[in-house]
Design a protein around this motif. Sequence first.
Motif, PDB file in Angstrom:
ATOM      1  N   GLN A 268       0.709  -1.240   0.154  1.00 36.93           N
ATOM      2  CA  GLN A 268      -0.061  -0.006  -0.078  1.00 36.93           C
ATOM      3  C   GLN A 268       1.069   1.253  -0.145  1.00 36.93           C
ATOM      4  O   GLN A 268       1.918   1.336   0.955  1.00 36.93           O
ATOM      5  CB  GLN A 268      -1.000  -0.017   1.239  1.00 36.93           C
ATOM      6  CG  GLN A 268      -2.018   1.323   1.217  1.00 36.93           C
ATOM      7  CD  GLN A 268      -2.797   1.194   2.492  1.00 36.93           C
ATOM      8  OE1 GLN A 268      -3.581   0.534   2.597  1.00 36.93           O
ATOM      9  NE2 GLN A 268      -2.672   2.222   3.384  1.00 36.93           N
ATOM     10  N   LYS A 269       0.460   2.121  -0.978  1.00 36.22           N
ATOM     11  CA  LYS A 269       1.175   3.537  -1.001  1.00 36.22           C
ATOM     12  C   LYS A 269       0.365   4.530  -0.909  1.00 36.22           C
ATOM     13  O   LYS A 269      -0.548   4.634  -1.861  1.00 36.22           O
ATOM     14  CB  LYS A 269       2.195   3.504  -2.139  1.00 36.22           C
ATOM     15  CG  LYS A 269       2.958   4.780  -2.087  1.00 36.22           C
ATOM     16  CD  LYS A 269       3.973   4.691  -3.501  1.00 36.22           C
ATOM     17  CE  LYS A 269       4.986   6.047  -3.231  1.00 36.22           C
ATOM     18  NZ  LYS A 269       4.123   7.123  -3.318  1.00 36.22           N
ATOM     19  N   GLY A 270       0.260   5.471  -0.200  1.00 37.30           N
ATOM     20  CA  GLY A 270      -0.638   6.559  -0.300  1.00 37.30           C
ATOM     21  C   GLY A 270       0.173   7.969  -0.255  1.00 37.30           C
ATOM     22  O   GLY A 270       1.055   8.094   0.282  1.00 37.30           O
ATOM     23  N   ASN A 277      -3.277   0.033  -3.574  1.00 33.78           N
ATOM     24  CA  ASN A 277      -3.214  -1.178  -3.100  1.00 33.78           C
ATOM     25  C   ASN A 277      -2.908  -2.341  -3.931  1.00 33.78           C
ATOM     26  O   ASN A 277      -3.764  -2.488  -5.035  1.00 33.78           O
ATOM     27  CB  ASN A 277      -4.516  -1.296  -2.038  1.00 33.78           C
ATOM     28  CG  ASN A 277      -4.650  -0.434  -1.106  1.00 33.78           C
ATOM     29  OD1 ASN A 277      -5.266   0.581  -1.401  1.00 33.78           O
ATOM     30  ND2 ASN A 277      -4.372  -0.656  -0.008  1.00 33.78           N
ATOM     31  N   ALA A 278      -2.084  -3.286  -3.634  1.00 32.38           N
ATOM     32  CA  ALA A 278      -1.944  -4.484  -4.392  1.00 32.38           C
ATOM     33  C   ALA A 278      -1.742  -5.730  -3.543  1.00 32.38           C
ATOM     34  O   ALA A 278      -1.222  -5.384  -2.491  1.00 32.38           O
ATOM     35  CB  ALA A 278      -0.760  -4.441  -5.386  1.00 32.38           C
ATOM     36  N   SER A 279      -2.353  -6.831  -4.054  1.00 29.56           N
ATOM     37  CA  SER A 279      -2.004  -7.868  -3.077  1.00 29.56           C
ATOM     38  C   SER A 279      -2.331  -9.416  -3.648  1.00 29.56           C
ATOM     39  O   SER A 279      -2.407  -9.174  -4.974  1.00 29.56           O
ATOM     40  CB  SER A 279      -3.203  -7.749  -1.901  1.00 29.56           C
ATOM     41  OG  SER A 279      -4.661  -8.269  -2.490  1.00 29.56           O
ATOM     42  N   GLU A 306      -4.977  -8.968  -6.839  1.00 28.81           N
ATOM     43  CA  GLU A 306      -5.833  -7.798  -6.906  1.00 28.81           C
ATOM     44  C   GLU A 306      -5.006  -6.459  -6.914  1.00 28.81           C
ATOM     45  O   GLU A 306      -4.136  -6.303  -6.062  1.00 28.81           O
ATOM     46  CB  GLU A 306      -6.871  -7.554  -5.852  1.00 28.81           C
ATOM     47  CG  GLU A 306      -7.675  -6.429  -5.994  1.00 28.81           C
ATOM     48  CD  GLU A 306      -9.009  -6.435  -4.933  1.00 28.81           C
ATOM     49  OE1 GLU A 306     -10.027  -7.099  -4.920  1.00 28.81           O
ATOM     50  OE2 GLU A 306      -8.506  -5.941  -3.937  1.00 28.81           O
ATOM     51  N   TYR A 307      -5.381  -5.461  -7.948  1.00 36.63           N
ATOM     52  CA  TYR A 307      -4.980  -3.968  -7.603  1.00 36.63           C
ATOM     53  C   TYR A 307      -6.121  -3.019  -7.726  1.00 36.63           C
ATOM     54  O   TYR A 307      -7.027  -3.281  -8.592  1.00 36.63           O
ATOM     55  CB  TYR A 307      -3.947  -3.808  -8.992  1.00 36.63           C
ATOM     56  CG  TYR A 307      -3.511  -2.287  -8.977  1.00 36.63           C
ATOM     57  CD1 TYR A 307      -2.429  -1.767  -8.126  1.00 36.63           C
ATOM     58  CD2 TYR A 307      -4.486  -1.551  -9.878  1.00 36.63           C
ATOM     59  CE1 TYR A 307      -2.194  -0.625  -8.372  1.00 36.63           C
ATOM     60  CE2 TYR A 307      -4.078  -0.074  -9.580  1.00 36.63           C
ATOM     61  CZ  TYR A 307      -2.847   0.196  -9.106  1.00 36.63           C
ATOM     62  OH  TYR A 307      -2.697   1.730  -9.148  1.00 36.63           O
ATOM     63  N   ARG A 308      -5.991  -2.188  -6.952  1.00 40.14           N
ATOM     64  CA  ARG A 308      -6.991  -1.179  -6.761  1.00 40.14           C
ATOM     65  C   ARG A 308      -6.538   0.276  -6.334  1.00 40.14           C
ATOM     66  O   ARG A 308      -5.356   0.213  -5.637  1.00 40.14           O
ATOM     67  CB  ARG A 308      -8.167  -1.627  -6.003  1.00 40.14           C
ATOM     68  CG  ARG A 308      -7.766  -1.725  -4.278  1.00 40.14           C
ATOM     69  CD  ARG A 308      -8.919  -1.865  -3.514  1.00 40.14           C
ATOM     70  NE  ARG A 308      -8.803  -1.743  -2.004  1.00 40.14           N
ATOM     71  CZ  ARG A 308      -8.111  -2.612  -1.313  1.00 40.14           C
ATOM     72  NH1 ARG A 308      -8.006  -3.891  -1.966  1.00 40.14           N
ATOM     73  NH2 ARG A 308      -7.811  -2.432  -0.299  1.00 40.14           N
ATOM     74  N   GLY A 322     -10.107  -0.692 -10.142  1.00 42.83           N
ATOM     75  CA  GLY A 322      -9.028  -1.727  -9.809  1.00 42.83           C
ATOM     76  C   GLY A 322      -9.568  -3.025 -10.955  1.00 42.83           C
ATOM     77  O   GLY A 322     -10.504  -3.096 -11.553  1.00 42.83           O
ATOM     78  N   ILE A 323      -8.805  -4.063 -10.643  1.00 40.89           N
ATOM     79  CA  ILE A 323      -8.964  -5.284 -11.178  1.00 40.89           C
ATOM     80  C   ILE A 323      -8.544  -6.456 -10.512  1.00 40.89           C
ATOM     81  O   ILE A 323      -7.633  -6.260  -9.843  1.00 40.89           O
ATOM     82  CB  ILE A 323      -8.210  -5.361 -12.726  1.00 40.89           C
ATOM     83  CG1 ILE A 323      -8.290  -6.497 -13.483  1.00 40.89           C
ATOM     84  CG2 ILE A 323      -6.506  -5.139 -12.276  1.00 40.89           C
ATOM     85  CD1 ILE A 323      -7.530  -6.506 -14.950  1.00 40.89           C
ATOM     86  N   SER A 324      -8.954  -7.713 -10.446  1.00 42.00           N
ATOM     87  CA  SER A 324      -8.601  -8.604  -9.929  1.00 42.00           C
ATOM     88  C   SER A 324      -8.833  -9.888 -10.548  1.00 42.00           C
ATOM     89  O   SER A 324      -9.566 -10.143 -11.727  1.00 42.00           O
ATOM     90  CB  SER A 324      -9.780  -8.944  -8.669  1.00 42.00           C
ATOM     91  OG  SER A 324     -10.961  -9.389  -8.923  1.00 42.00           O
ATOM     92  N   HIS A 325      -8.015 -10.950 -10.277  1.00 43.44           N
ATOM     93  CA  HIS A 325      -8.168 -12.318 -10.929  1.00 43.44           C
ATOM     94  C   HIS A 325      -8.231 -13.579  -9.987  1.00 43.44           C
ATOM     95  O   HIS A 325      -7.313 -13.359  -8.833  1.00 43.44           O
ATOM     96  CB  HIS A 325      -6.845 -12.541 -12.004  1.00 43.44           C
ATOM     97  CG  HIS A 325      -6.862 -13.909 -12.432  1.00 43.44           C
ATOM     98  ND1 HIS A 325      -7.841 -14.207 -13.651  1.00 43.44           N
ATOM     99  CD2 HIS A 325      -6.194 -15.161 -12.268  1.00 43.44           C
ATOM    100  CE1 HIS A 325      -7.802 -15.414 -14.068  1.00 43.44           C
ATOM    101  NE2 HIS A 325      -6.638 -16.093 -13.272  1.00 43.44           N
TER     102      HIS A 325
END
Length: 618
Positions: A268-270, A277-279, A306-308, A322-325
């Motif tokens: 996470q970077k703000g 956010n990426a996980s 996931e990235y959002r 975002g996008i998720s798989h």
Amino acid sequence: MFKKSALSLAVLAAASFNVSANQDIERITVTANKFEQPITNTLASVSIIDRVQIEKLNVRDIPSLLNTLPGVDVVRNGGFGQIASVFVRGASIKRTLVLVDGVRVSDSNSGNVSFTNIPVNSIERIEVVKGARAAIYGSDAVSGVINIITRESQTNQIALTSGSNNYVEAQAAGHFKSGKLRLSYNLGYQETDGYDVIEKDPSAPRGKNHDRDGYENENFGFNLAYDFEEYGELSALGQFSQGEAQYDSNWGNDEYEFDNYTAKVAWQKGSERLTQNASVSVSQEENTQQGSGTVNVYSTEREEIEYRARFAVIDSLQGTAGISHLREDISKSTAKFAQTERDNTAIFAGAFYDDSKWLANIAVRSDDYEFHGRANTYTTSFGVKPHQNVAFRFNHGTAFRAPTLNDAFVADSLWYAPNIDIEPEEAENNELGLTVTSSWGRYDVAIFENRITNLIANKLDDETQKYVAYNVDKATMRGIELSAQFDAFGLNHSTNLTLLDAKDNSTSQPKDLPRRPSKTFNYTLTKQWENLDVNLTMIYRSDRPSISFYNTTLSAYTLFNLSANYQLLDGIELNARLENLTDKEYFTAGAGFTADNSRLLGYKPLGRQLYVGAKVEF
């Protein structure tokens, strides 16, 4: 349905108090829209149970915690390690998305969740968001989302508990911090001899089911994070549990072993205008049934990426995208399937407006489930705060539930046949709500309706004499939730009432859905002295129909649970819990009839149970 009753009058009377109290009214949720918000700004019905509440109540498992929340009811097939069916606003758990640290944990074979095997000592808080949330989370979020967030302990502690039926529990939690690095952990062991969970026919001969049904759980979890400052924060967390339990079965296996885990690496970077956010997460739900010489494994493995991003358009408007798989794999199961894996790729976006008086949210999502096609969902919410302590909200959303791999692709089963043309369930949800908060309490009213179509049900096929999943049913759940938290007469009061009308609309004559009480009422009183707090909880459930096979009505019941915590010395606390104070005899699920069919036998919940323990904090 909405006739006045003594229970509803009690709640409304509670709401009329105007007394001084120190209420934690600005509670934050991370589950409603996947970023931190005050509950009143989410424009959704949100309930939170935090670590402080868990330790005050001294509850031993998650179903007991969930059963105190508005709109939630739990049907138990016995005690520890047994099936616990959770209904959210009348919908079964298959239609509620359950997460551990944001990671899906349901069984892809059945769609069920083994709540009893998630250890309470691992939990920091539980967030329950009710209503359609598929536009945020995708499949299964039809009636809501239950997010179990694991512990990030700020102290070091060791706790021991002993209780009825030779119950023993040992747990520890701790933390370490050095500069930009922080680590917390939790571990626990839980064991009980249990009891005979099914009521027996006095005229029947003793058999293999005339025995105690024990339980054992070993678990460990960690949360590790490092702050790289301008490069963001990197974290890794995991929760692992394994154990075994026995149960009653008239044929076949009567015990199981489980081996479950969730793990996630996140970044996470703000900045002032942009948060990213990426996980990457993995999970396993594995249940091995045994006891009769035949071993059956039910295993689900998941991987999700996931990235959002969340960005500020102006001060009062934020956008998300975002996008998720997601990949699901059941190949380790002993059952045979024509397809053992499937993928889902989703894209999503949202806009969230808040100028302190007017609020509006919109979220859209498109899921492309392999074998089942594309599902598009949305949520729209509007709110207004005519006063800083008063908030009105309206929420409308759509949702879906993808078929299980078992529904579509089961093969070589004695009992089930596949339906490769099975389609996702679809739902439409509406909610109107009012929240009032002030220095003297917090009060909430929610009126809701959830319509589910294309509902998947197993029907006996005349030709094959096997059960096949079809999109044949539809159901409607509508009702009212009232909740209040306030201080009066030197006591803290937490109470909620749910009036529910849950109907099966698959025939021309709608009928009540089984095992859903039309009235649920919970009331907790807390008294705090200097070194002692005492908590008394009342749980009421009205009568409700059993499943159609038994064609009977399950009686209403009222339970009382008592807990206490005493600060003996600095860092040393003694605690106790007395469950089912009056030793009430009742059951929430039928298990069969006596030989002469004169009486329904049920799964016996825990009778009067005493647990005592001690906690050392340092």
